[in-house]
Structures are given as structure tokens and as C-alpha cells.
Design a protein around this motif. Structure first.
Motif, mmCIF file in Angstrom:
data_model
loop_
_atom_site.group_PDB
_atom_site.id
_atom_site.type_symbol
_atom_site.label_atom_id
_atom_site.label_comp_id
_atom_site.label_asym_id
_atom_site.label_seq_id
_atom_site.Cartn_x
_atom_site.Cartn_y
_atom_site.Cartn_z
ATOM 1 N N TYR A 41 0.832 -1.193 0.000
ATOM 2 C CA TYR A 41 0.000 0.000 0.000
ATOM 3 C C TYR A 41 0.869 1.245 0.000
ATOM 4 O O TYR A 41 1.930 1.277 0.605
ATOM 5 N N THR A 81 -2.621 5.375 5.283
ATOM 6 C CA THR A 81 -3.993 4.915 5.073
ATOM 7 C C THR A 81 -4.522 4.131 6.274
ATOM 8 O O THR A 81 -5.725 4.011 6.449
ATOM 9 N N ALA A 173 -8.771 6.544 -0.062
ATOM 10 C CA ALA A 173 -9.888 5.696 -0.520
ATOM 11 C C ALA A 173 -9.605 5.145 -1.914
ATOM 12 O O ALA A 173 -9.853 3.969 -2.202
ATOM 13 N N ALA A 174 -9.063 5.993 -2.789
ATOM 14 C CA ALA A 174 -8.721 5.538 -4.138
ATOM 15 C C ALA A 174 -7.614 4.503 -4.082
ATOM 16 O O ALA A 174 -7.645 3.503 -4.810
ATOM 17 N N GLU A 176 -6.935 2.439 -1.597
ATOM 18 C CA GLU A 176 -7.494 1.207 -1.047
ATOM 19 C C GLU A 176 -8.304 0.456 -2.100
ATOM 20 O O GLU A 176 -8.198 -0.769 -2.224
ATOM 21 N N SER A 177 -9.076 1.174 -2.907
ATOM 22 C CA SER A 177 -9.923 0.499 -3.898
ATOM 23 C C SER A 177 -9.096 -0.096 -5.039
ATOM 24 O O SER A 177 -9.493 -1.101 -5.610
ATOM 25 N N THR A 178 -7.958 0.492 -5.366
ATOM 26 C CA THR A 178 -7.143 -0.045 -6.454
ATOM 27 C C THR A 178 -6.259 -1.206 -6.007
ATOM 28 O O THR A 178 -5.747 -1.951 -6.835
ATOM 29 N N GLN A 180 -7.251 -3.690 -3.949
ATOM 30 C CA GLN A 180 -8.032 -4.856 -3.500
ATOM 31 C C GLN A 180 -8.262 -5.820 -4.632
ATOM 32 O O GLN A 180 -8.247 -5.544 -5.750
#
Length: 180
Positions: A41, A81, A173-174, A176-178, A180
């Protein structure tokens, strides 16, 4: 600063401008970035290198032994994050740290700077001066980088901290979403 625009660029620019105006001798080794934690991350970070004594460009053998900060002082800002907090990475949010540079370009173990994560530029200046004057002592690995300081948090927060926090949260947030 980095080659692309990051959420914390305006904040770090404001801090650097204030440090420069306060004659705290910034070097050209200052940047913002998004870095990886354990290769999984990203987190936001910035490094500001100060040269309190104007000795960084001198040869090591020419610097008097009693000179404080002979190789420079790093001020480090990070926004994590919190995704990997259960794996030993920092909790979610911002923090300031400082570390002394060594002759080989590496640095001592970073110590928490006793300011708010979104500290005002004036607070960063005041804290940096206290570090330079050794009023705030460096921590170490075995105490988790806690400073030798009992004066509490220095100064207030940046007037645009809510805007900065929202931008960092959106970036997180962006991220984290990329991943996963």
C-alpha cells in the motif's frame, strides 16, 4: 516536489515557504511523494532537509566536531492509510517526524515531532527550532521514536487542514480500492 500533483503538495509548499522565510536553511533535497509500505500500500510523504549550520556541502573532515547537525536535519511528514496498521505500520492519518542525517547520507531513527499532523507552518518552525537547539531530543528504536520532550504539542493546525484532510482521505480511498 514530485513530478505529479499530490494532495499534500500545497501544504508542504506552505511549510517550506515559511521555513525559508524564517531563515531555517532549506536545501534542494526536499520532495513530496507517495511511497510504499512493504510493497503493498502507498502512503503520502514529504521530506524537507534543513542545513542549520550551512555545513552540508562541506567535506566531513572540515566540519568542527562540536558542530550540531553537521550533515543536516530531516523533517518528514507522512499520511498513512491505516490499511496495514495491524501489521506494524502506522495508524491512519498524518504525523511529523525528524531525524539527523549521518555522513553517509542515511539517517538516525526518526522521532515524532511534537506538533499536530496538520500543524501550522509556524508550529513546524517553532518545533524545528527547538530540535535544532536540542530542546527536543531524539527518540530511538526502543522507545518507538518518542521524543525526549515533555512540553506537549507545539502550536496549532494549518488553516486549510480540513481541505487537506479531505484530499488525503480521497487519495487513501482511491488507493485502497485499487489495491483490493
Amino acid at each position: 516536489m514530485s513530478d505529479r500533483t499530490l494532495p499534500h503538495d500545497p501544504y508542504i509548499t506552505a511549510v517550506c515557504d515559511a521555513l525559508t522565510a524564517a531563515d531555517l536553511n532549506l536545501t534542494d533535497h526536499c520532495w513530496t511523494d507517495d511511497a510504499e509500505t512493504r510493497g503493498t500500500y502507498c502512503y503520502l510523504n514529504a521530506v524537507v532537509t534543513l542545513d542549520p549550520n550551512g555545513t552540508i556541502s562541506e567535506m566531513t573532515e572540515d566540519i568542527p566536531a562540536e558542530t550540531a547537525w553537521p550533515h543536516g536535519l530531516l523533517l518528514i511528514w507522512e499520511w498513512h492509510t491505516g490499511i496495514e496498521a495491524d501489521e506494524g505500520e502506522p495508524d491512519k492519518g498524518p504525523q511529523w517526524l525528524f531525524a539527523e542525517l549521518k555522513p553517509d547520507g542515511s539517517n538516525e531513527y526518526p522521532t515524532l515531532l511534537p506538533v499536530y499532523g496538520y500543524a501550522s507552518p509556524d508550529a513546524v518552525i517553532e518545533a524545528a527550532r527547538k530540535v535544532i537547539d536540542r530542546e527536543i531530543g531524539a527518540g530511538h528504536f526502543f522507545n518507538g521514536g518518542q521524543p525526549q520532550w515533555d512540553g506537549g504539542l507545539i502550536g496549532g493546525t494549518w488553516e486549510r487542514h480540513a481541505e487537506l484532510d479531505a484530499a488525503c482521505e480521497a487519495w487513501g480511498a482511491a488507493e485502497e480500492s485499487t489495491s483490493q
